[in-house]
Design an enzyme around this catalytic site. Structure first.
Site, PDB file in Angstrom:
ATOM      1  N   GLU A  43      -5.469 -32.576  27.110  1.00 44.24           N
ATOM      2  CA  GLU A  43      -4.614 -33.310  28.036  1.00 44.24           C
ATOM      3  C   GLU A  43      -4.868 -34.809  27.882  1.00 44.24           C
ATOM      4  O   GLU A  43      -5.976 -35.246  27.634  1.00 44.24           O
ATOM      5  CB  GLU A  43      -4.925 -32.883  29.468  1.00 44.24           C
ATOM      6  CG  GLU A  43      -4.050 -33.562  30.512  1.00 44.24           C
ATOM      7  CD  GLU A  43      -4.401 -33.156  31.931  1.00 44.24           C
ATOM      8  OE1 GLU A  43      -3.501 -33.181  32.790  1.00 44.24           O
ATOM      9  OE2 GLU A  43      -5.574 -32.811  32.190  1.00 44.24           O
ATOM     10  N   LYS A 115       3.927 -30.742  32.690  1.00 44.40           N
ATOM     11  CA  LYS A 115       2.974 -30.115  33.610  1.00 44.40           C
ATOM     12  C   LYS A 115       3.622 -29.856  34.973  1.00 44.40           C
ATOM     13  O   LYS A 115       4.201 -30.755  35.583  1.00 44.40           O
ATOM     14  CB  LYS A 115       1.751 -31.020  33.759  1.00 44.40           C
ATOM     15  CG  LYS A 115       0.618 -30.449  34.590  1.00 44.40           C
ATOM     16  CD  LYS A 115      -0.545 -31.433  34.596  1.00 44.40           C
ATOM     17  CE  LYS A 115      -1.736 -30.924  35.377  1.00 44.40           C
ATOM     18  NZ  LYS A 115      -2.856 -31.906  35.359  1.00 44.40           N
ATOM     19  N   CYS A 156      -4.147 -28.149  32.107  1.00 47.67           N
ATOM     20  CA  CYS A 156      -5.234 -28.447  33.035  1.00 47.67           C
ATOM     21  C   CYS A 156      -5.121 -27.702  34.363  1.00 47.67           C
ATOM     22  O   CYS A 156      -5.368 -26.508  34.431  1.00 47.67           O
ATOM     23  CB  CYS A 156      -5.335 -29.954  33.220  1.00 47.67           C
ATOM     24  SG  CYS A 156      -6.934 -30.503  33.897  1.00 47.67           S
TER      25      CYS A 156
END
Length: 288
Positions: A43, A115, A156
């Site tokens: 990330e 995300k 994440c």
């Protein structure tokens, strides 16, 4: 073809994308030199920047982004699938996306994922994060069909939302991913168990490249990039927070075998939740 060699690159991205590109390129070349045909970065590969004004100058649109340009060039030159775990991209509406990118061996951008779950948390010792203050959340899960695997995307904090991984597994993904910049505090507590749980419950490989160490902007990330097999066994790990490369042989037939042994994807049932209030009940010895 069900077998391939995968690599996860561990980085310590700073605030300058140009310096990060140099590190990124060297590590991608190292991974390709070890025979990896699928290479994943963590990330925020392009830069980790906390200051809002600094972000304005550090990040740009995808067509002008230097990580995107380097990825297209490297994937074509090295003949690899290159998965940028994420980098910050300015969207058409001017807002920032925390975006994953996938490039083919021809250098083409073949998939992207923004995300979905924003890291808005208040941890112990005053550590607090509000990702939604800087980034716009995505709205779509993504599965990319490669010659050797079906690849599910996440980033994440997404790893704490099993429904995302289950949806991708039901869509056929046998390799799941969660490249990350996990904080040291949360990484020490939860990183390994979350990665192994997502692999086990979906009968899929988990590949998660990570950021590690003390960054220029002051944050500290956990490292420990991982590759986990569908039975929950860690088959490769960077057992530290330093930049580097881990590599493992992946055989997606093991995913099919795990799902045959424990067919929980098929056995899942719909159900309702009935909440019942225990009115008029007191515990013996309870204080009045």
């Amino acid at each position: 073809m069900s077998k391939f060699k995968a690599a996860a690159i561990q980085m310590r991205s700073g605030i300058d994308p140009k310096r990060n590109v140099e590190t990124f390129e060297a590590l991608v070349r190292e991974a390709a030199g070890q025979g990896a045909t699928y290479i994943q970065t963590p990330e925020m590969t392009g830069a980790i920047v906390s200051d809002s004004e600094a972000r304005q100058s550090a990040f740009t649109t995808q067509d002008r982004d230097i990580i995107a340009a380097a990825s297209a060039r490297l994937s074509r030159e090295l003949g690899i699938f290159l998965h940028i775990g994420s980098t910050a991209i300015v969207r058409a509406d001017g807002k920032l996306a925390n975006r994953a990118l996938l490039y083919s061996p021809e250098g083409a951008s073949i998939a992207l994922y923004d995300k979905i779950h924003m890291f808005d948390v208040d941890l112990d010792n005053g550590e607090s994060w509000r990702e939604s203050n800087a980034y716009e959340a995505g709205t779509e899960a993504v599965v990319a069909e490669l010659p050797f695997a079906k690849l599910g995307f996440a980033i994440c904090y997404d790893v704490r939302f099993p429904q995302l991984f289950r949806a991708e597994a039901l869509a056929g993904a046998d390799v799941l991913t969660a490249p990350a910049a996990f904080t040291r505090q949360t990484g020490e507590a939860h990183w390994h168990v979350l990665q192994r749980a997502r692999a086990i419950e979906n009968g899929a490989f988990m590949i998660s490249a990570a950021q590690g160490g003390k960054h220029e902007d002051g944050r500290e990330t956990y490292g420990h990039s991982l590759i986990v097999d569908p039975w929950g066994k860690i088959i490769a790990e960077a057992d530290h927070d330093e930049p580097g490369v881990i590599v493992a042989e992946i055989d997606t037939a093991l995913s099919a075998a795990a799902r045959k042994k424990i067919p929980n994807l098929k056995n899942a049932r719909e159900f309702a939740v009935n909440t019942i209030a225990a009115e008029g009940v007191s515990l013996r010895g309870a204080a009045s």
